[in-house]
Design an enzyme around this catalytic site. Sequence first.
Site, PDB file in Angstrom:
ATOM      1  N   ARG A   1       0.871  -1.259  -0.081  1.00 13.67           N
ATOM      2  CA  ARG A   1      -0.047   0.090   0.044  1.00 13.67           C
ATOM      3  C   ARG A   1       0.907   1.374   0.029  1.00 13.67           C
ATOM      4  O   ARG A   1       1.447   1.381   0.995  1.00 13.67           O
ATOM      5  CB  ARG A   1      -0.786  -0.030   1.118  1.00 13.67           C
TER       6      ARG A   1
ATOM      7  N   ASP B   1      -3.697   2.866  14.326  1.00 22.11           N
ATOM      8  CA  ASP B   1      -2.925   3.429  13.465  1.00 22.11           C
ATOM      9  C   ASP B   1      -3.290   4.989  12.966  1.00 22.11           C
ATOM     10  O   ASP B   1      -4.239   5.561  13.682  1.00 22.11           O
ATOM     11  CB  ASP B   1      -2.656   2.573  12.055  1.00 22.11           C
TER      12      ASP B   1
END
Length: 562
Positions: free
Chosen positions: A177, A463
């Site tokens: 990603r 996160d």
Amino acid sequence: MELETSVYRPNIAVYDSPEGVEVRGRYDQVFAKILTRPALEFVADLQREFRGHVRYAMECRREAKRRYNSGGVPAFDPSTKFIRDGDWVCASVPPAVADRRVEITGPVERKMIINALNSGAKVFMADFEDALSPSWENLMRGHVNLKDAVDGSITFHDKSRNRIYKLNDQTAKLFVRPRGWHLPEAHILIDGEPAIGCLVDFGLYFFHNYAKFRQTQGSGFGPFFYLPKMEHSREAKIWNSVFERAEKMAGIERGSIRATVLIETLPAVFQMNEILYELRDHSVGLNCGRWDYIFSYVKTFQSHPDRLLPDRVLVGMGQHFMRSYSDLLIRTCHKRGVHAMGGMAAQIPIRDDPKANEIALDLVRKDKLREVRAGHDGTWAAHPGLIPICMEAFTGHMGKTPNQIKSMKREDASAITEEDLLQIPRGVRTLEGLRLNTRVGIQYLAAWLTGAGSVPLYNLMEDAATAEISRVQNWQWIRYGVELDGDGLGVRVSKELFGRVVEEEMERIEKEVGKDKFKKGMYKEASKMFTKQCTASELDDFLTLAVYNHIVAHYPINVSRL
């Protein structure tokens, strides 16, 4: 191979950069194997070809924001109804990734990569985005680590445990990603301006790994990617053109590169068919990026005081707007012949409290059963300890069938309306909700500033997405002076109340982490930044973009080259 020791000789060694490219990150002999002249030329070519398209897409985002701030709401685009109503399908899913029932995610750290590839999951998504603090060291070491992982030579010596980690014979399939379109890479200048972060991430990884990956992992396809933070199909169209450009450079078949798009912004849920259409030769599905989706709901409606969220712990998949989003994603993906991936199980096994651990694992089990019964083809786990539970839920329902693309069409979800996707979430707001947001936001930002982008807090893996929910919810509650109606006290949130909460939560953080760690960490700096963002008159688009300059470290260029 073991990662080599870094070497830096000030003002002596420089990267072999092509004309118009200036690398301002620290010189390192290991990094130089990634930042080769041909690799940098490839990245520079991508930037020069697509920067105008990216600028236009970002301006369109700003225009949409102005529209929402003036009272507008996202909706299906009448001009693309022919795409939504059409019978087209995406290219067939490559056999190498037909079965994705459990995926694990994490940053591009060396030990993490080995453990994740060995975890028993079907896929590992190596993350340059929300799970990584994008310092120069983290990014470049990440590329070295991935190159070693793809060629199978990656090892890690944990000196504290005197243990050497290496890859098993059977490993998860690797997806990468890159960062979103909005994030710059300030350590690399191309024609005098910062590089586009995602083109650096994609370009360096693709250039060095496409041939080996297709041979060892992709069975003739690949590499494979996850694409984050998109708001409109025009952004997917740019990615499709980038992929075609890369395939042409490499001399590989069109459609070799495959990508899953995260639907993690509220505007994107109204563009799912259009996004798949633009990527139809390169798509392997969509994913419910549900934490960022909640953040985007608040951000999209930042000027709508009638759309205030309850405590973040109450905004789950049971909320009507979240369930509608998931169901429509499944319906859309399966109609187009690609995977519909579920959301993240963020829980971490609680080793010192078996009872609390069983409660947490039961929540994961129920969530995964809900996903597979709804029709999802796979799901995400943040910790290897959750993989068996996730695998059991999906295999128990799917058996040996690799996915549910053909068996779960979800025709009923075609009746989902704009109102279903926009319904205001229900629930109460409490002082404890404000405290938890503050505690999590400050601790995450402190970790991010010191190089960690994925942080275990209160038995959850946090996160940037979950930190963003904390930030924007605090901002929303302060901005509109919301009543904390879940406490029975009728207290309204104000800057003064928030200031007291920050002071008290900082004391609590110090007690929890210990005085020594608190003193050495960047908690005070993080507290100031987080407070500033929560009390600003205008909401910053992204937490990490606003504080990015605090982790940029430019190094001087050798004067002999000037």
